[in-house]
Design an enzyme around this catalytic site. Sequence first.
Site, PDB file in Angstrom:
ATOM      1  N   ASP A   1       0.878  -1.157   0.000  1.00 31.48           N
ATOM      2  CA  ASP A   1       0.000   0.000   0.000  1.00 31.48           C
ATOM      3  C   ASP A   1       0.928   1.222   0.000  1.00 31.48           C
ATOM      4  O   ASP A   1       2.083   1.127   0.428  1.00 31.48           O
ATOM      5  CB  ASP A   1      -0.840  -0.060   1.280  1.00 31.48           C
TER       6      ASP A   1
ATOM      7  N   ASP B   1      -0.041   5.067   0.731  1.00 34.38           N
ATOM      8  CA  ASP B   1      -0.343   6.058   1.762  1.00 34.38           C
ATOM      9  C   ASP B   1      -0.418   5.385   3.146  1.00 34.38           C
ATOM     10  O   ASP B   1      -1.278   4.546   3.380  1.00 34.38           O
ATOM     11  CB  ASP B   1      -1.693   6.702   1.391  1.00 34.38           C
TER      12      ASP B   1
HETATM   13  P1  B16 Z   1      -6.674   9.993  -4.009  1.00 38.59           P
HETATM   14  P2  B16 Z   1      -3.734   3.970  -0.167  1.00 38.59           P
HETATM   15  C1  B16 Z   1      -5.637   5.844  -0.317  1.00 38.59           C
HETATM   16  O1  B16 Z   1      -4.307   5.454  -0.519  1.00 38.59           O
HETATM   17  C2  B16 Z   1      -5.743   6.698   0.941  1.00 38.59           C
HETATM   18  O2  B16 Z   1      -5.413   5.928   2.088  1.00 38.59           O
HETATM   19  C3  B16 Z   1      -7.150   7.216   1.071  1.00 38.59           C
HETATM   20  O3  B16 Z   1      -7.250   8.020   2.238  1.00 38.59           O
HETATM   21  C4  B16 Z   1      -7.503   8.032  -0.179  1.00 38.59           C
HETATM   22  O4  B16 Z   1      -8.830   8.517  -0.120  1.00 38.59           O
HETATM   23  C5  B16 Z   1      -7.327   7.124  -1.411  1.00 38.59           C
HETATM   24  O5  B16 Z   1      -5.992   6.633  -1.451  1.00 38.59           O
HETATM   25  C6  B16 Z   1      -7.604   7.874  -2.700  1.00 38.59           C
HETATM   26  O6  B16 Z   1      -6.615   8.857  -2.874  1.00 38.59           O
HETATM   27  O7  B16 Z   1      -7.675  11.000  -3.571  1.00 38.59           O
HETATM   28  O8  B16 Z   1      -5.244  10.508  -4.037  1.00 38.59           O
HETATM   29  O9  B16 Z   1      -7.045   9.300  -5.304  1.00 38.59           O
HETATM   30  O10 B16 Z   1      -3.716   3.886   1.327  1.00 38.59           O
HETATM   31  O11 B16 Z   1      -4.639   2.956  -0.833  1.00 38.59           O
HETATM   32  O12 B16 Z   1      -2.338   4.018  -0.762  1.00 38.59           O
HETATM   33 MG    MG Z   2      -2.885   3.141   3.253  1.00 38.67          MG
END
Ligand code: B16
Ligand code: MG
Length: 213
Positions: free
Chosen positions: A11, A13
Amino acid sequence: MEKKYCGIIFDLDGVICHTDHYHYLAWKKLAEKEHIYFDESINHRLRGVSRMESLEILLERADKTYTEEEKERMAEAKNTIYVELLGQMTENDLPENVKRTLDDLRKKGYLLAIGSSSKNTKRILKYIGLENYFDAISDGTNITRSKPDPEVFLKAAEMLELSAEKCIVIEDARAGIDAAVAGGFASAGIGEAKLHSGVTYQLESFEDLTQIV
Ligand code: B16
Ligand code: MG
């Protein structure tokens, strides 16, 4: 010794880097503008969840209802704030222990992939100096269903040409562990994902990963 797993799907984030704090700041700013209550514990529920689904969670506390068009505009406004915050990121935002561990795993012959819900994945990888580092990138731009659906990880495994049981997923989100379980993947949980009952391994720190694969 034969390897338990051939591919490792990370993952982004909350695992590779701490963009989770920037997501929080951006949602908080939007919530304040709309006079909607928002705090860190609501923010935890947004981990791994897509942008629009995150907005729906935030709107649970709203006093009024919003049209689809207004929601689109709000999600876009949040993303503009978020992308602006991302602009401050440099290679220093890639924690040293994460880079060292990734290099070590790569040297040992594991295939490394990203499995992230974010549509900003490639931009973030560029900022932290990992633009051409991974063997596969599956992210918010190549999926139609977000975590807890396993699609993002299944696509990553497919890109690596490996079956789910030959891969392990590294996650910080409960929704991400749900997705790993649903896809038939082993998983390692960091932070609050450690507490998920379906997690295969609990990681105290990122570098402990070398001991479980
Ligand atoms: P975006 P991951 C996720 O990343 C985040 O944890 C989540 O909080 C966010 O809403 C989602 O990506 C979408 O992100 O707005 O940049 O498209 O943890 O799956 O790496
Ligand atoms: Mg994450």
